[in-house]
Scaffold this active site. Sequence first.
Site, PDB file in Angstrom:
ATOM      1  N   ASP A  31       0.846  -1.190   0.000  1.00 29.89           N
ATOM      2  CA  ASP A  31       0.000   0.000   0.000  1.00 29.89           C
ATOM      3  C   ASP A  31       0.884   1.244   0.000  1.00 29.89           C
ATOM      4  OD1 ASP A  31      -3.224   0.473   0.983  1.00 29.89           O
ATOM      5  OD2 ASP A  31      -1.848   2.184   1.071  1.00 29.89           O
ATOM      6  N   ILE A  32       0.495   2.239  -0.769  1.00 26.84           N
ATOM      7  CA  ILE A  32       1.288   3.464  -0.901  1.00 26.84           C
ATOM      8  C   ILE A  32       1.267   4.295   0.388  1.00 26.84           C
ATOM      9  CG2 ILE A  32      -0.511   5.042  -1.764  1.00 26.84           C
ATOM     10  CD1 ILE A  32       1.508   5.869  -3.976  1.00 26.84           C
ATOM     11  N   ASN A  86     -13.106  -3.089   2.435  1.00 26.68           N
ATOM     12  CA  ASN A  86     -14.045  -1.988   2.620  1.00 26.68           C
ATOM     13  C   ASN A  86     -15.040  -2.020   1.461  1.00 26.68           C
ATOM     14  OD1 ASN A  86     -12.776  -0.967   4.957  1.00 26.68           O
ATOM     15  ND2 ASN A  86     -11.250   0.091   3.712  1.00 26.68           N
ATOM     16  N   GLY A  92     -15.289   3.313   4.057  1.00 26.67           N
ATOM     17  CA  GLY A  92     -13.885   3.669   3.856  1.00 26.67           C
ATOM     18  C   GLY A  92     -13.327   3.297   2.503  1.00 26.67           C
ATOM     19  N   GLN A  93     -14.179   2.752   1.602  1.00 30.38           N
ATOM     20  CA  GLN A  93     -13.659   2.386   0.281  1.00 30.38           C
ATOM     21  C   GLN A  93     -13.396   3.643  -0.540  1.00 30.38           C
ATOM     22  OE1 GLN A  93     -16.137  -0.300  -2.022  1.00 30.38           O
ATOM     23  NE2 GLN A  93     -14.500  -0.727  -3.497  1.00 30.38           N
ATOM     24  N   HIS A  99     -10.420  -4.982  -3.315  1.00 32.19           N
ATOM     25  CA  HIS A  99      -9.066  -5.234  -2.808  1.00 32.19           C
ATOM     26  C   HIS A  99      -9.146  -5.684  -1.368  1.00 32.19           C
ATOM     27  CE1 HIS A  99     -10.125  -0.975  -2.427  1.00 32.19           C
ATOM     28  NE2 HIS A  99      -9.500  -1.002  -1.251  1.00 32.19           N
ATOM     29  N   HIS A 101      -7.061  -5.682   2.051  1.00 29.07           N
ATOM     30  CA  HIS A 101      -5.920  -5.174   2.808  1.00 29.07           C
ATOM     31  C   HIS A 101      -5.385  -6.294   3.696  1.00 29.07           C
ATOM     32  CE1 HIS A 101      -6.810  -0.724   2.329  1.00 29.07           C
ATOM     33  NE2 HIS A 101      -8.026  -1.188   2.121  1.00 29.07           N
TER      34      HIS A 101
HETATM   35  P1  5GP Z   1      -9.685   1.604   0.363  1.00 35.67           P
HETATM   36  O1  5GP Z   1      -9.688   2.886   1.152  1.00 35.67           O
HETATM   37  O2  5GP Z   1     -10.419   1.773  -0.967  1.00 35.67           O
HETATM   38  O3  5GP Z   1     -10.145   0.401   1.123  1.00 35.67           O
HETATM   39  O4  5GP Z   1      -8.174   1.297   0.048  1.00 35.67           O
HETATM   40  C1  5GP Z   1      -7.477   1.820  -1.036  1.00 35.67           C
HETATM   41  C2  5GP Z   1      -6.029   1.716  -0.690  1.00 35.67           C
HETATM   42  O5  5GP Z   1      -5.266   1.898  -1.870  1.00 35.67           O
HETATM   43  C3  5GP Z   1      -5.550   2.778   0.310  1.00 35.67           C
HETATM   44  O6  5GP Z   1      -5.023   2.145   1.462  1.00 35.67           O
HETATM   45  C4  5GP Z   1      -4.509   3.572  -0.468  1.00 35.67           C
HETATM   46  O7  5GP Z   1      -3.427   3.968   0.323  1.00 35.67           O
HETATM   47  C5  5GP Z   1      -4.090   2.603  -1.564  1.00 35.67           C
HETATM   48  N1  5GP Z   1      -3.659   3.242  -2.783  1.00 35.67           N
HETATM   49  C6  5GP Z   1      -4.293   4.254  -3.440  1.00 35.67           C
HETATM   50  N2  5GP Z   1      -3.615   4.592  -4.551  1.00 35.67           N
HETATM   51  C7  5GP Z   1      -2.524   3.777  -4.589  1.00 35.67           C
HETATM   52  C8  5GP Z   1      -1.432   3.663  -5.518  1.00 35.67           C
HETATM   53  O8  5GP Z   1      -1.332   4.370  -6.518  1.00 35.67           O
HETATM   54  N3  5GP Z   1      -0.507   2.723  -5.234  1.00 35.67           N
HETATM   55  C9  5GP Z   1      -0.572   1.928  -4.138  1.00 35.67           C
HETATM   56  N4  5GP Z   1       0.418   1.026  -3.958  1.00 35.67           N
HETATM   57  N5  5GP Z   1      -1.590   2.001  -3.250  1.00 35.67           N
HETATM   58  C10 5GP Z   1      -2.554   2.919  -3.480  1.00 35.67           C
END
Ligand code: 5GP
Length: 113
Positions: A31-32, A86, A92-93, A99, A101
Amino acid sequence: MSADCLFCKIAAGEIPVEMLYEDDELLAFRDIAPQAPVHFLLIPKKHIQDPAAITDDDERLMGKMMRRGAAIAKENGIEDFRLVFNNGAKAGQTVFHIHMHVLGGRDMQWPPG
Ligand code: 5GP
Ligand code: ZN
């Protein structure tokens, strides 16, 4: 591939990530914005919007994501970990390509915020 989907672009190799695993149907990358010492994501290459959109055809792949996530956690020295999906903005999505986590390497609180 869904147009303008960030994770479809990552799956297509158009956006660089720190890849941990890849095969013909899924990939794992860090994760970034890590929320734990170990924080990576498992995604199917197929575009599925969220857990609510999983179909009968996707069930084996979802199980494979969980097993692969556990294996990669172990490879990274993590025995205790949290798996999070999420579903929807209020949960929180932020990226609407399903995906999982995988978080570990620190004590976790329950319930999550
Ligand atoms: P969500 O909030 O949708 O459950 O999770 C999305 C996740 O994707 C977040 O934890 C966010 O940090 C990660 N993310 C968003 N953009 C990027 C990216 O460009 N590269 C990587 N490696 N992770 C990303
Ligand atoms: Zn997508």
